[in-house]
Enzyme design. Structure first.
Site, PDB file in Angstrom:
ATOM      1  N   HIS A  83       1.068   1.955  -0.170  1.00  0.00           N
ATOM      2  CA  HIS A  83      -0.270   1.610   0.078  1.00  0.00           C
ATOM      3  C   HIS A  83      -0.590   0.355   0.702  1.00  0.00           C
ATOM      4  CE1 HIS A  83      -0.109  -0.034  -4.121  1.00  0.00           C
ATOM      5  NE2 HIS A  83      -1.094  -1.053  -3.698  1.00  0.00           N
ATOM      6  N   ASP A 219       5.717   5.387  -4.042  1.00  0.00           N
ATOM      7  CA  ASP A 219       4.816   4.502  -3.254  1.00  0.00           C
ATOM      8  C   ASP A 219       5.678   3.335  -2.694  1.00  0.00           C
ATOM      9  OD1 ASP A 219       2.606   2.939  -2.408  1.00  0.00           O
ATOM     10  OD2 ASP A 219       1.778   3.058  -4.376  1.00  0.00           O
ATOM     11  N   SER A 644       1.581  -5.377  -6.105  1.00  0.00           N
ATOM     12  CA  SER A 644       1.932  -4.420  -5.390  1.00  0.00           C
ATOM     13  C   SER A 644       2.789  -4.608  -4.502  1.00  0.00           C
ATOM     14  CB  SER A 644       1.027  -3.652  -4.605  1.00  0.00           C
ATOM     15  OG  SER A 644       0.083  -2.938  -5.501  1.00  0.00           O
TER      16      SER A 644
HETATM   17  N1  ARG Z   1      -3.720   0.994  -8.222  1.00  0.00           N
HETATM   18  C1  ARG Z   1      -2.914   0.633  -7.363  1.00  0.00           C
HETATM   19  C2  ARG Z   1      -3.227  -0.882  -6.637  1.00  0.00           C
HETATM   20  O1  ARG Z   1      -4.303  -1.561  -7.417  1.00  0.00           O
HETATM   21  C3  ARG Z   1      -2.668   1.476  -6.194  1.00  0.00           C
HETATM   22  C4  ARG Z   1      -3.684   1.519  -5.276  1.00  0.00           C
HETATM   23  C5  ARG Z   1      -3.324   2.260  -4.023  1.00  0.00           C
HETATM   24  N2  ARG Z   1      -3.522   3.902  -4.345  1.00  0.00           N
HETATM   25  C6  ARG Z   1      -4.705   4.726  -4.458  1.00  0.00           C
HETATM   26  N3  ARG Z   1      -4.513   5.985  -4.575  1.00  0.00           N
HETATM   27  N4  ARG Z   1      -5.745   4.214  -3.729  1.00  0.00           N
HETATM   28  O2  ARG Z   1      -3.253  -1.286  -5.629  1.00  0.00           O
HETATM   29  N1  GLU Z   2      -1.722  -1.629  -6.975  1.00  0.00           N
HETATM   30  C1  GLU Z   2      -1.806  -2.842  -7.013  1.00  0.00           C
HETATM   31  C2  GLU Z   2      -1.908  -3.908  -5.992  1.00  0.00           C
HETATM   32  O1  GLU Z   2      -2.133  -3.374  -4.877  1.00  0.00           O
HETATM   33  C3  GLU Z   2      -1.182  -3.556  -8.183  1.00  0.00           C
HETATM   34  C4  GLU Z   2      -1.434  -2.686  -9.375  1.00  0.00           C
HETATM   35  C5  GLU Z   2      -2.100  -3.815 -10.375  1.00  0.00           C
HETATM   36  O2  GLU Z   2      -3.150  -4.009 -10.033  1.00  0.00           O
HETATM   37  O3  GLU Z   2      -1.546  -4.142 -11.400  1.00  0.00           O
HETATM   38  O4  GLU Z   2      -1.548  -4.973  -5.961  1.00  0.00           O
END
Ligand code: ARG
Ligand code: GLU
Length: 714
Positions: A83, A219, A644
């Protein structure tokens, strides 16, 4: 004797449970190092950060401004999340060559793809410059003068402090302006795309599984840093060579067990761990619910279109994911803060705080902080709400309003700075605008627009709305704008920008889409922003003093500085958790779980044929454990957005995985960390290796890596 032992065990357990915190890598000696060793770490603070010799921090760059990566070979190969590479992968994709759908692998270096504007930044060293930054402020009378002097000091120090010509000096504030650190950095600009699995692995579970455990997402994506012949940063050139890192991570194929030590290094973006209870209450009761409702409406519309049209799906994939990400996070955060009684816990601390202030006789300095907060947060409430509505509706989720807002800024610029600035901005705007319309679909936007304007008129505080939105008929307004406004297509937009400043201003002011955003923006800037900014400034100043008081009056508390996108270390243990009564989540997932979730043809839960075959034949190579293929795991590391792609390391500093998310029940950790329920989610390094090796057959990549086995294979 027995009792003493029990007390000792309880004490040890206490300190082990007491985790959380994002620490500054150059300041780990002392409390942190002791604690890390007691949790099982085998290396030293000096191995993690050393200004004079290579150390782990040399293998942990910030990736493209918002994520983290880790160097995993002596040829500048880096690993980050799928991502995090998503925009780049999308940019290289077309309906014919869809790397989002099919994945991409460079089987030789010549096949690697260039990414204009992508950057990777390393920290060379960190120094405390607090006294220098604070020089000359005590004699100044007002807060505004002090802040101005601090900013002046920062810019002159950034220019004058020693560094090499290819490096940058960056000074960042910690503890809300109570400490300043200098980061000397190196930023590489020739970054090439090396590989990524298909989204059905790299984004498996997509938005349904996002922020959720148990998780089964691979990921990850791979890039390579290129440097000039001196191994220094340089713009893209065919003559550039793979970067020779000071340090790269060996990858462990042994994994970790429950309760093993882990640590995560990276660039967490922003946390607010020291907010007063009144502020937390406002987030829970007012601001989060409003933002969630707006995004909910926008996402429902986009999802409907994306499900029936592949071209729209590619156009909106990245935007949708971005909007959905925080929509879902805020929901988890709100729920978690309520369940953990964060407001009550903060109130309890505030009571202690107030008592302590009296005890040490500091009423004059600190006695009014909490009542100031109470007063300010009550006053700012409607303004903050109006600000969130404006940001979410106009700037973030309705595309013609957001592009119209750029024209609004252009008109403002002409008024404030004149012709030259106007023309410069106009040129930048027209250069970037192709990218915007490439992913724009007027039909989708029209449907979003109607929903959000309706919401805006109904829910944003009435006293700040522009005239034209009082008693508006949303569907009539939508039809009028989408059949007339030139903001809805690239060619029409270009036409608007043609001509000298006078012509352009005249044309845009005749456009009914522009008229609306201008009315909204004018109402916002005249009725909301000035008061919001003034009150917010007061809150910032109060927060700074409150933070100072906490550091002074509670020196033995674990006072880590809030995240600010600088390099940090967090550590903890691999651990499951209990999200609800009678439910326990194990800390590891396997490929079996991928197959349990498999829905053939579904855009979130499809599984590639090749992966199913590998699963059926159990062809896991050396990466499987007892006939199973590990996929993800969780631990108590305190992470946030920006972490991330961060390396997850074992007790010896070997790479065991990469961070990519947190569990839903624990996303409140940005405001309130609880070791009971806050967990970070990591992809297991063995799954990454398995996909590169067995799924993609990219032996060229495997051969570059240094694999280590720290325990005997069963
Ligand atoms: N929650 C994770 C972060 O904050 C992954 C985000 C990307 N993945 C998604 N399905 N949108 O970045
Ligand atoms: N998916 C998040 C990012 O893009 C990390 C997950 C979080 O926020 O802990 O940095």
């Amino acid at each position: 004797m027995k009792f003493l032992k029990l007390a000792l065990v309880l004490f040890v357990f206490q300190t082990q449970a007491q985790q959380g915190g994002m620490w500054i890598p150059s300041l780990l000696k002392g409390m942190n190092e002791t604690e890390m060793k007691s949790l099982g770490m085998k290396i030293s603070a000096k191995d993690i950060y050393d200004a004079n010799q290579s150390s782990l921090k040399d293998a942990v760059p910030q990736f493209d401004g918002g994520c983290t990566a880790e160097v995993i070979s002596d040829k500048g190969l880096i690993l980050t999340n799928h991502h995090c590479g998503f925009d780049a992968i999308q940019n290289h994709s077309t309906v014919e060559h869809d790397y989002l759908r099919d994945g991409f692998w460079a089987y030789k270096m010549e096949d690697e793809l260039t990414n204009p504007n992508m950057t990777v930044m390393f920290v060379v060293r960190i120094e405390d410059v607090t006294t220098k930054v604070m020089e000359g402020i005590t004699t100044l009378a007002t807060e505004a003068e002090k802040q101005k002097k601090i900013q002046d000091n920062i810019s002159s120090l950034s220019n004058s402090l020693p560094k090499e010509s290819w490096q940058e000096n960056k000074i960042r504030t910690f503890y809300d302006g109570n400490q300043y650190l200098l980061f000397v950095t190196e930023t590489f600009k020739d970054i090439r795309f090396v590989g990524a699995p298909p989204s059905s692995i790299g984004k498996f579970g997509s938005d349904t599984d996002n922020w959720v455990w148990p998780r089964h997402t691979g990921d990850f994506s791979l890039f390579r840093i290129y440097a000039d012949k001196n191994n220094h940063p340089a713009a893209y050139s065919a003559d550039n060579v793979p970067y020779k890192p000071k340090k790269f991570f060996p990858i462990s194929t042994s994994g970790v067990k429950e309760n093993d030590f882990t640590m995560v290094m990276g660039y967490p973006g922003r946390t607010q761990e020291y907010l007063p209870s009144v502020a937390v209450n406002q987030i829970v009761e007012t601001l989060n619910p409003a933002k969630i409702e707006v995004r909910d409406a926008a996402l429902k519309v986009q999802d409907r279109f994306m499900r029936k049209d592949q071209a729209i799906k590619i156009q909106y994939a990245s935007k949708y994911a971005g909007v959905a990400n925080y929509w879902k996070k805020w929901m988890g955060e709100t729920k978690g803060l309520k369940k953990a009684n964060a407001v009550a816990a903060k109130q309890k601390f505030e009571k202690q705080f107030q008592e302590k202030v009296i005890q040490v006789g500091k009423q004059a300095e600190y006695g009014n902080l909490l009542s100031d907060f109470e007063k300010n947060y009550a006053e700012i409430k409607d303004y903050a709400l109006a600000r969130d509505y404006f940001t979410e509706v106009a700037l973030r989720n309705t595309e013609i309003l957001s592009v119209g807002y750029k024209l609004y800024q252009l008109e403002q610029l002409l008024a404030s700075k004149g012709e030259q600035s106007f023309n410069d901005r106009k040129n930048t705007l027209s250069k970037g605008i192709d990218d915007f319309y490439k992913d724009y679909n007027a039909e989708v936007d029209k449907n979003v627009f109607e929903q959000l304007i309706q919401l805006y008129a109904a829910k944003s505080p009435k006293q700040f709305l522009p005239e034209s939105l009082l008693n508006v008929d949303a569907s009539q307004l939508t039809n009028a704008i989408f059949s007339n406004s030139k903001l809805t297509s690239l060619n029409a937009f270009r036409e608007l920008l043609e001509g000298d400043s006078k012509t352009v201003i005249e044309k845009i002011n005749n456009d009914n889409g522009y008229q609306l955003i201008k009315a909204m923006a004018n109402a916002y800037t005249s009725k909301v922003a000035p008061t919001y900014d003034a009150l917010n400034l007061k809150n910032i100043a109060t927060q700074r003093t409150y933070m100072k008081a906490i550091l002074e009056l509670f020196p033995n508390q674990r006072n880590f500085p809030d995240a600010n996108s600088t390099l940090r270390v967090t550590y903890g243990k691999v651990k499951g958790y209990e999200p609800n009564d009678a439910v326990y989540y194990e800390p590891f997932t396997t490929l079996d779980g991928v197959m349990e979730k498999y829905i053939p043809g579904d855009y979130e839960f499809d599984v590639p044929k090749k992966l199913i075959e590998l699963y059926q034949t159990k062809d896991y190579g050396t990466y499987g454990v007892n006939g199973k293929m590990p996929v993800c795991f969780i631990a108590t590391n305190h992470t946030t957005g920006g972490n991330s792609g961060s390396p997850a390391l074992d007790a010896n500093g070997n790479l065991i995985g990469l961070n990519f998310d947190r569990v839903w029940e624990g996303t409140m950790s940005d405001i309130f960390y609880s070791p009971d329920i806050c967990r970070n989610i990591m992809v297991d390094a063995r799954f990454v290796l398995f996909i590169i090796d067995k799924f993609a057959g990219a032996q060229n990549i495997i051969n570059e890596l240094k694999l280590v086995q720290t325990t005997k294979k069963k």
